[in-house]
Design a protein around this motif. Structure first.
Motif, PDB file in Angstrom:
ATOM      1  N   LYS A   1       0.652  -1.311   0.462  1.00  0.00           N
ATOM      2  CA  LYS A   1       0.299   0.113  -0.177  1.00  0.00           C
ATOM      3  C   LYS A   1       0.700   1.331   0.006  1.00  0.00           C
ATOM      4  O   LYS A   1       0.374   2.227   0.664  1.00  0.00           O
ATOM      5  CB  LYS A   1      -0.967  -0.449   1.482  1.00  0.00           C
ATOM      6  N   LEU A   2       2.157   1.439  -1.091  1.00  0.00           N
ATOM      7  CA  LEU A   2       2.528   2.120  -0.913  1.00  0.00           C
ATOM      8  C   LEU A   2       2.309   4.043  -1.034  1.00  0.00           C
ATOM      9  O   LEU A   2       3.197   4.643  -0.521  1.00  0.00           O
ATOM     10  CB  LEU A   2       4.151   1.510  -1.848  1.00  0.00           C
ATOM     11  N   PHE A   3       1.382   3.953  -1.780  1.00  0.00           N
ATOM     12  CA  PHE A   3       0.755   5.570  -1.787  1.00  0.00           C
ATOM     13  C   PHE A   3      -0.518   5.428  -1.748  1.00  0.00           C
ATOM     14  O   PHE A   3      -1.771   6.580  -2.039  1.00  0.00           O
ATOM     15  CB  PHE A   3       0.851   4.692  -3.904  1.00  0.00           C
ATOM     16  N   SER A   4      -0.847   4.631  -0.667  1.00  0.00           N
ATOM     17  CA  SER A   4      -1.815   4.874   0.224  1.00  0.00           C
ATOM     18  C   SER A   4      -1.655   4.517   1.650  1.00  0.00           C
ATOM     19  O   SER A   4      -0.946   5.715   1.970  1.00  0.00           O
ATOM     20  CB  SER A   4      -3.088   4.023   0.069  1.00  0.00           C
ATOM     21  N   ALA A   5      -1.782   3.862   2.702  1.00  0.00           N
ATOM     22  CA  ALA A   5      -1.766   4.109   3.845  1.00  0.00           C
ATOM     23  C   ALA A   5      -0.626   3.517   3.947  1.00  0.00           C
ATOM     24  O   ALA A   5       0.612   3.810   5.114  1.00  0.00           O
ATOM     25  CB  ALA A   5      -1.911   2.676   4.737  1.00  0.00           C
ATOM     26  N   ARG A   6       0.642   3.262   2.822  1.00  0.00           N
ATOM     27  CA  ARG A   6       2.584   2.974   2.599  1.00  0.00           C
ATOM     28  C   ARG A   6       2.534   2.177   4.289  1.00  0.00           C
ATOM     29  O   ARG A   6       2.647   2.949   5.662  1.00  0.00           O
ATOM     30  CB  ARG A   6       3.287   4.669   3.533  1.00  0.00           C
ATOM     31  N   VAL A   7       3.033   1.048   4.024  1.00  0.00           N
ATOM     32  CA  VAL A   7       3.432   0.166   4.710  1.00  0.00           C
ATOM     33  C   VAL A   7       4.579  -1.043   4.584  1.00  0.00           C
ATOM     34  O   VAL A   7       4.727  -1.524   3.526  1.00  0.00           O
ATOM     35  CB  VAL A   7       2.140  -1.520   5.097  1.00  0.00           C
ATOM     36  N   ILE A   8       6.042  -0.222   5.202  1.00  0.00           N
ATOM     37  CA  ILE A   8       6.687  -0.524   5.233  1.00  0.00           C
ATOM     38  C   ILE A   8       7.630  -1.670   6.408  1.00  0.00           C
ATOM     39  O   ILE A   8       7.763  -0.756   7.084  1.00  0.00           O
ATOM     40  CB  ILE A   8       8.550   0.565   4.347  1.00  0.00           C
ATOM     41  N   ALA A   9       7.905  -2.959   6.482  1.00  0.00           N
ATOM     42  CA  ALA A   9       8.182  -3.039   7.376  1.00  0.00           C
ATOM     43  C   ALA A   9      10.193  -4.464   7.279  1.00  0.00           C
ATOM     44  O   ALA A   9       9.881  -4.416   5.654  1.00  0.00           O
ATOM     45  CB  ALA A   9       7.372  -4.666   7.934  1.00  0.00           C
ATOM     46  N   GLY A  10      10.506  -4.280   7.672  1.00  0.00           N
ATOM     47  CA  GLY A  10      11.434  -4.602   7.883  1.00  0.00           C
ATOM     48  C   GLY A  10      12.557  -4.780   8.883  1.00  0.00           C
ATOM     49  O   GLY A  10      11.794  -4.733  10.427  1.00  0.00           O
ATOM     50  N   ARG A  11      14.038  -5.138   8.811  1.00  0.00           N
ATOM     51  CA  ARG A  11      14.865  -5.287   9.791  1.00  0.00           C
ATOM     52  C   ARG A  11      16.000  -4.228  10.065  1.00  0.00           C
ATOM     53  O   ARG A  11      16.641  -4.392   8.619  1.00  0.00           O
ATOM     54  CB  ARG A  11      15.802  -7.244  10.224  1.00  0.00           C
ATOM     55  N   ILE A  12      16.246  -3.612  11.046  1.00  0.00           N
ATOM     56  CA  ILE A  12      18.077  -2.443  11.045  1.00  0.00           C
ATOM     57  C   ILE A  12      18.742  -4.071  11.628  1.00  0.00           C
ATOM     58  O   ILE A  12      19.052  -4.080  13.045  1.00  0.00           O
ATOM     59  CB  ILE A  12      17.365  -1.595  11.143  1.00  0.00           C
ATOM     60  N   SER A  13      20.186  -4.120  11.156  1.00  0.00           N
ATOM     61  CA  SER A  13      20.841  -4.603  11.593  1.00  0.00           C
ATOM     62  C   SER A  13      22.568  -3.262  11.852  1.00  0.00           C
ATOM     63  O   SER A  13      22.786  -2.909  10.506  1.00  0.00           O
ATOM     64  CB  SER A  13      21.768  -5.108  11.470  1.00  0.00           C
ATOM     65  N   MET A  14      23.158  -3.062  13.124  1.00  0.00           N
ATOM     66  CA  MET A  14      24.244  -2.862  12.777  1.00  0.00           C
ATOM     67  C   MET A  14      24.836  -2.972  13.515  1.00  0.00           C
ATOM     68  O   MET A  14      24.927  -3.631  14.316  1.00  0.00           O
ATOM     69  CB  MET A  14      24.168  -1.172  13.054  1.00  0.00           C
ATOM     70  N   GLU A  15      26.200  -3.501  12.787  1.00  0.00           N
ATOM     71  CA  GLU A  15      27.097  -4.244  13.461  1.00  0.00           C
ATOM     72  C   GLU A  15      27.786  -3.654  14.672  1.00  0.00           C
ATOM     73  O   GLU A  15      27.899  -2.672  14.802  1.00  0.00           O
ATOM     74  CB  GLU A  15      28.532  -5.033  12.160  1.00  0.00           C
ATOM     75  N   ARG A  16      29.187  -4.148  15.358  1.00  0.00           N
ATOM     76  CA  ARG A  16      30.040  -3.628  16.501  1.00  0.00           C
ATOM     77  C   ARG A  16      30.781  -2.742  15.666  1.00  0.00           C
ATOM     78  O   ARG A  16      31.958  -3.144  14.589  1.00  0.00           O
ATOM     79  CB  ARG A  16      30.370  -4.396  16.801  1.00  0.00           C
ATOM     80  N   VAL A  17      30.413  -1.669  16.389  1.00  0.00           N
ATOM     81  CA  VAL A  17      31.680  -0.329  16.182  1.00  0.00           C
ATOM     82  C   VAL A  17      31.777   0.280  17.020  1.00  0.00           C
ATOM     83  O   VAL A  17      31.014   0.208  18.221  1.00  0.00           O
ATOM     84  CB  VAL A  17      30.367   0.701  15.185  1.00  0.00           C
ATOM     85  N   SER A  18      32.794   0.972  17.208  1.00  0.00           N
ATOM     86  CA  SER A  18      32.917   2.133  18.852  1.00  0.00           C
ATOM     87  C   SER A  18      32.303   2.959  18.185  1.00  0.00           C
ATOM     88  O   SER A  18      32.854   3.589  17.447  1.00  0.00           O
ATOM     89  CB  SER A  18      34.479   2.276  18.323  1.00  0.00           C
ATOM     90  N   LEU A  19      31.303   3.119  18.979  1.00  0.00           N
ATOM     91  CA  LEU A  19      30.593   4.808  19.003  1.00  0.00           C
ATOM     92  C   LEU A  19      31.834   6.246  19.348  1.00  0.00           C
ATOM     93  O   LEU A  19      31.271   7.254  18.750  1.00  0.00           O
ATOM     94  CB  LEU A  19      30.318   4.891  20.369  1.00  0.00           C
ATOM     95  N   ARG A  20      33.333   5.719  19.790  1.00  0.00           N
ATOM     96  CA  ARG A  20      33.949   7.136  19.768  1.00  0.00           C
ATOM     97  C   ARG A  20      34.507   7.342  18.247  1.00  0.00           C
ATOM     98  O   ARG A  20      34.450   8.860  17.967  1.00  0.00           O
ATOM     99  CB  ARG A  20      35.540   6.269  20.635  1.00  0.00           C
ATOM    100  N   LYS A  21      34.315   6.447  17.775  1.00  0.00           N
ATOM    101  CA  LYS A  21      35.523   6.304  16.215  1.00  0.00           C
ATOM    102  C   LYS A  21      33.845   7.272  15.291  1.00  0.00           C
ATOM    103  O   LYS A  21      34.125   7.582  14.197  1.00  0.00           O
ATOM    104  CB  LYS A  21      35.057   5.268  15.690  1.00  0.00           C
TER     105      LYS A  21
END
Length: 277
Positions: free
Chosen positions: A39-59
């Motif tokens: 329903k991309l042009f009406s209700a717009r429903v997008i679903a999935g997964r977000i992944s972030m590999e281990r990183v240094s927050l300082r960097k």
């Protein structure tokens, strides 16, 4: 910013996006995002997964023009990782199955922006353990190094717009060498009126608080109603002042109010009653 995706299949008639994987690199931030849409042009429903590999927050922080803080533990802020499912519509963004790791601390739960227009938020988060002393500024080695800090302004306008409700649970926390267990922090913030009612186990006893910050008037008003019951006074004094001269158990309470738009003004104006048994 770089974005790589093997293929995108978009059906404009059916208003669907076939499952796709996006690999995003923003400075030191690496993200993998899967997405499928309907329903991309009406209700717009997008679903999935977000992944972030281990990183240094300082960097990572310089990529977002953020200053790297000076912490007591130089190994703090060196490990950050994220996994979460998401669902985005025209009205809301929901993160479920959230699994965030910062150094030795794990955060799990759910976080939502329930209304993207008003940015009303809700959350239910659980932290296993965190040592906040690791993230504090190093202690001054001499009196000459102790500099008076300027007052910190309260974010009054942001507080007046804030709409958030939820609960934060923490299994164990340490702050100023004081240890707390089974912490529960319900929060209810509605356009300038923020209520926090924390509870915890504390030195063999219990702590219960009722904290209200009203940012709606010209000067913010803080109300505190704090109670501790059955705490080990000797253990508390020893932890705070390294003294073993006091023993026993006791109760204490504090009912205080203050006004001001800086931390200094509120502390200077605090008044009320203190009691101990």
């Amino acid at each position: 910013v770089s974005v790589r995706v093997p293929a995108i299949v978009l059906d404009t008639k059916a208003e669907t996006l076939a499952p796709a994987t996006f690999r995003i690199q923003y400075g030191e931030l690496p993200l993998t995002v899967t997405a499928a849409g309907a329903k991309l042009f009406s209700a717009r429903v997008i679903a999935g997964r977000i992944s972030m590999e281990r990183v240094s927050l300082r960097k990572l922080m310089p990529s977002f023009d953020m200053k790297i803080p000076n912490t007591r533990d130089p190994a703090a802020l060196t490990a950050l990782a994220l996994q979460t499912d998401y669902r985005l519509t025209k009205k809301a963004l929901r993160l479920t199955g959230l699994d965030l790791n910062l150094d030795d601390t794990q955060v799990r739960g759910a976080l939502s922006v329930d209304d993207l227009d008003s940015m009303a938020m809700s959350f239910n988060l659980a932290v296993d353990a965190i040592n906040l002393d690791r993230y504090r500024e190093p202690e001054a080695k001499s009196s000459a190094q102790q500099k008076a800090k300027p007052p910190t302004n309260l974010p009054i306008e942001a507080l007046r717009k804030l709409k958030a409700r939820g609960t934060l649970k923490i299994g164990h926390a340490q702050l100023a060498d004081l240890k707390f267990d089974d912490i529960r922090v319900p929060v209810d913030a509605t356009r300038g009126l923020i209520a926090v009612t924390p509870q915890a186990r504390f030195f063999g006893g219990t702590y219960a608080g009722d904290i209200t910050l009203d940012a709606r008037p010209a000067k913010a008003r803080l109300s505190l109603n704090e109670k501790v019951r059955g705490i080990d006074i000797g253990a508390l004094v020893n932890a705070a002042f390294e003294s073993t001269r006091i023993t026993g158990r006791g109760d204490a309470n504090a009912v205080l109010t203050g006004m001001g738009n800086t931390d200094e003004a509120i502390l200077a104006s605090l008044k009320g009653t203190l009691g101990a048994d």
